[in-house]
Design a protein around this motif. Sequence first.
Motif, PDB file in Angstrom:
ATOM      1  N   PHE A  28      28.660 -16.164  51.993  1.00 28.99           N
ATOM      2  CA  PHE A  28      29.067 -15.694  50.670  1.00 28.99           C
ATOM      3  C   PHE A  28      27.952 -15.917  49.650  1.00 28.99           C
ATOM      4  O   PHE A  28      27.696 -15.086  48.787  1.00 28.99           O
ATOM      5  N   ILE A  65      30.649 -11.962  48.088  1.00 30.19           N
ATOM      6  CA  ILE A  65      31.987 -12.165  48.655  1.00 30.19           C
ATOM      7  C   ILE A  65      32.479 -10.950  49.425  1.00 30.19           C
ATOM      8  O   ILE A  65      32.931 -11.050  50.567  1.00 30.19           O
ATOM      9  N   VAL A 119      31.163 -15.987  43.375  1.00 32.94           N
ATOM     10  CA  VAL A 119      32.593 -15.914  43.102  1.00 32.94           C
ATOM     11  C   VAL A 119      32.858 -15.428  41.686  1.00 32.94           C
ATOM     12  O   VAL A 119      33.714 -14.573  41.439  1.00 32.94           O
ATOM     13  N   LEU A 134      39.015 -18.693  50.383  1.00 30.72           N
ATOM     14  CA  LEU A 134      38.287 -18.918  49.128  1.00 30.72           C
ATOM     15  C   LEU A 134      38.844 -20.114  48.376  1.00 30.72           C
ATOM     16  O   LEU A 134      38.089 -20.915  47.812  1.00 30.72           O
TER      17      LEU A 134
END
Length: 220
Positions: free
Chosen positions: A20, A25, A115, A56
């Motif tokens: 990631f 992502i 994120v 997550l």
Amino acid sequence: MGQHSDKARETLLDAAEELFALHGIDAVSNRRITEHAGTANHSAIAYHFGDRDELLRALLSRHRGEMGKRRLDLIATLPDDAGVRDILACMILPWIEYLASRPMPSWHARFLFQVRSVPSVAEVLESSLTANPEVEALIHRMQAALDHVPPEVVRGRALILGPMVLGVCASYEGQIQNGERIPNWRGVGYFFIDSCSGMLTAPVTHPEDFITFPEGPYLL
């Protein structure tokens, strides 16, 4: 959960965080994560976490306990009339110290940067930051210490500072991995405390001329 299962779960988390961080992502499939983790079981994510959102959440809450303990230790030393800088130290240092403690190479800052930049996982990030009474209490103390600054301005500045701090940490983490920097996370932490304190307490020259922002995480 058995020891073997715990280890398999941690291996998947390590693989997911790295991928990631490097690729984003939405660009990383569950299958790619399991292959990077060295398992032939392509349903391992579903078995250990249920779905992508739960994976997550597990990454976002990982090691939160040790950061929370450090934050409580710092809060215990705060005087009743603590200023902005000391309150910021309680908010920033536990996270910076966690980054400093990670084995090399580390991916956490870059993972969090990814994120925050993906709308599809914004809700997961928001839910990971809620229900933390210590942080909520610090935010209230911060707002009280900044009673000379309009609340809307405080929030706008905080929402600028969050991505700024995270972006610098993500870049610094990559520079350390590439051998471009000698790690000095403690220095980075105190640089942020000084810089954020200066911005939050800066005078407001045009009280009615500020940028409004949607709701979002406070600082980090």
